[in-house]
Design a protein around this motif. Sequence first.
Motif, short mmCIF file in Angstrom:
data_model
loop_
_atom_site.label_atom_id
_atom_site.label_comp_id
_atom_site.label_asym_id
_atom_site.label_seq_id
_atom_site.Cartn_x
_atom_site.Cartn_y
_atom_site.Cartn_z
N GLN A 144 -6.13 8.18 3.65
CA GLN A 144 -5.68 9.56 3.83
C GLN A 144 -6.62 10.34 4.73
O GLN A 144 -6.18 11.10 5.60
N LEU A 145 -7.93 10.15 4.53
CA LEU A 145 -8.90 10.83 5.40
C LEU A 145 -8.77 10.36 6.84
O LEU A 145 -8.83 11.16 7.76
N ALA A 146 -8.56 9.06 7.03
CA ALA A 146 -8.39 8.53 8.39
C ALA A 146 -7.16 9.14 9.05
O ALA A 146 -7.17 9.46 10.24
N ILE A 203 -8.02 12.67 10.04
CA ILE A 203 -8.89 12.64 11.22
C ILE A 203 -8.06 12.39 12.47
O ILE A 203 -8.23 13.05 13.50
N GLY A 204 -7.12 11.46 12.40
CA GLY A 204 -6.25 11.18 13.54
C GLY A 204 -5.41 12.39 13.93
O GLY A 204 -5.26 12.70 15.13
N ASP A 205 -4.88 13.10 12.93
CA ASP A 205 -4.08 14.28 13.21
C ASP A 205 -4.91 15.37 13.89
O ASP A 205 -4.46 15.99 14.87
N GLU A 249 -7.03 17.24 21.12
CA GLU A 249 -6.70 16.77 22.47
C GLU A 249 -5.63 17.66 23.11
O GLU A 249 -5.69 17.97 24.30
N GLU A 250 -4.66 18.08 22.32
CA GLU A 250 -3.61 18.98 22.84
C GLU A 250 -4.22 20.32 23.28
O GLU A 250 -3.85 20.85 24.33
N ASN A 254 -9.55 28.25 18.54
CA ASN A 254 -8.85 27.23 17.73
C ASN A 254 -9.43 25.83 17.99
O ASN A 254 -9.62 25.06 17.06
N SER A 255 -9.69 25.54 19.25
CA SER A 255 -10.23 24.23 19.61
C SER A 255 -11.61 24.02 18.99
O SER A 255 -11.90 22.95 18.45
N ASP A 256 -12.45 25.05 19.04
CA ASP A 256 -13.79 24.95 18.44
C ASP A 256 -13.69 24.74 16.93
O ASP A 256 -14.43 23.95 16.35
N GLY A 257 -12.76 25.45 16.29
CA GLY A 257 -12.55 25.30 14.86
C GLY A 257 -12.09 23.89 14.51
O GLY A 257 -12.55 23.30 13.52
N LEU A 258 -11.21 23.34 15.32
CA LEU A 258 -10.73 21.97 15.08
C LEU A 258 -11.86 20.96 15.22
O LEU A 258 -11.94 19.99 14.46
N LYS A 259 -12.75 21.19 16.18
CA LYS A 259 -13.88 20.27 16.37
C LYS A 259 -14.79 20.30 15.14
O LYS A 259 -15.28 19.25 14.71
N LYS A 260 -15.02 21.48 14.58
CA LYS A 260 -15.85 21.58 13.38
C LYS A 260 -15.19 20.88 12.20
O LYS A 260 -15.84 20.18 11.44
N ILE A 261 -13.90 21.08 12.06
CA ILE A 261 -13.15 20.41 10.99
C ILE A 261 -13.23 18.90 11.16
O ILE A 261 -13.43 18.16 10.19
N LEU A 262 -13.09 18.44 12.39
CA LEU A 262 -13.15 17.01 12.68
C LEU A 262 -14.51 16.44 12.29
O LEU A 262 -14.59 15.38 11.66
#
Length: 114
Positions: A27-29, A32-34, A40-41, A81-89
């Motif tokens: 589930q974590l993988a 992470i993929g999502d 990337e989008e 949003n992109s920076d937030g996604l990077k932190k989440i990743l």
Amino acid sequence: MAQQQITARKQQELQLQYTNYKNTLQQLAQKIGDVEQETEEHKLVLETLDPLPSDRKCFRMVNGVLVERTVKEVIPAVRTNSDGLKKILEELVKQYKKLQDDMEKWKVRHSFIE
């Protein structure tokens, strides 16, 4: 006979714990993929918008509604949003690695062989 039942029950419990570890890792993988795909989008959108004039109109989806904005208004929001996604990743990858280490320690502790 009682000893065999205890051993069988213990094996079932260990198998269940192992399955839980594997499912959680899977589930974590997936998450992470999502998040990687969404990051990337956002990167592609920024690469597309950066060379455009700042007063050019563009459209952005906000809560399922398409709104008209200018490039100048949209770029900061997409960057945020992109920076937030990077932190989440980064956080998800840390969680994945920690869980994977925990699972390896668990396997050694219980002499578990796949």
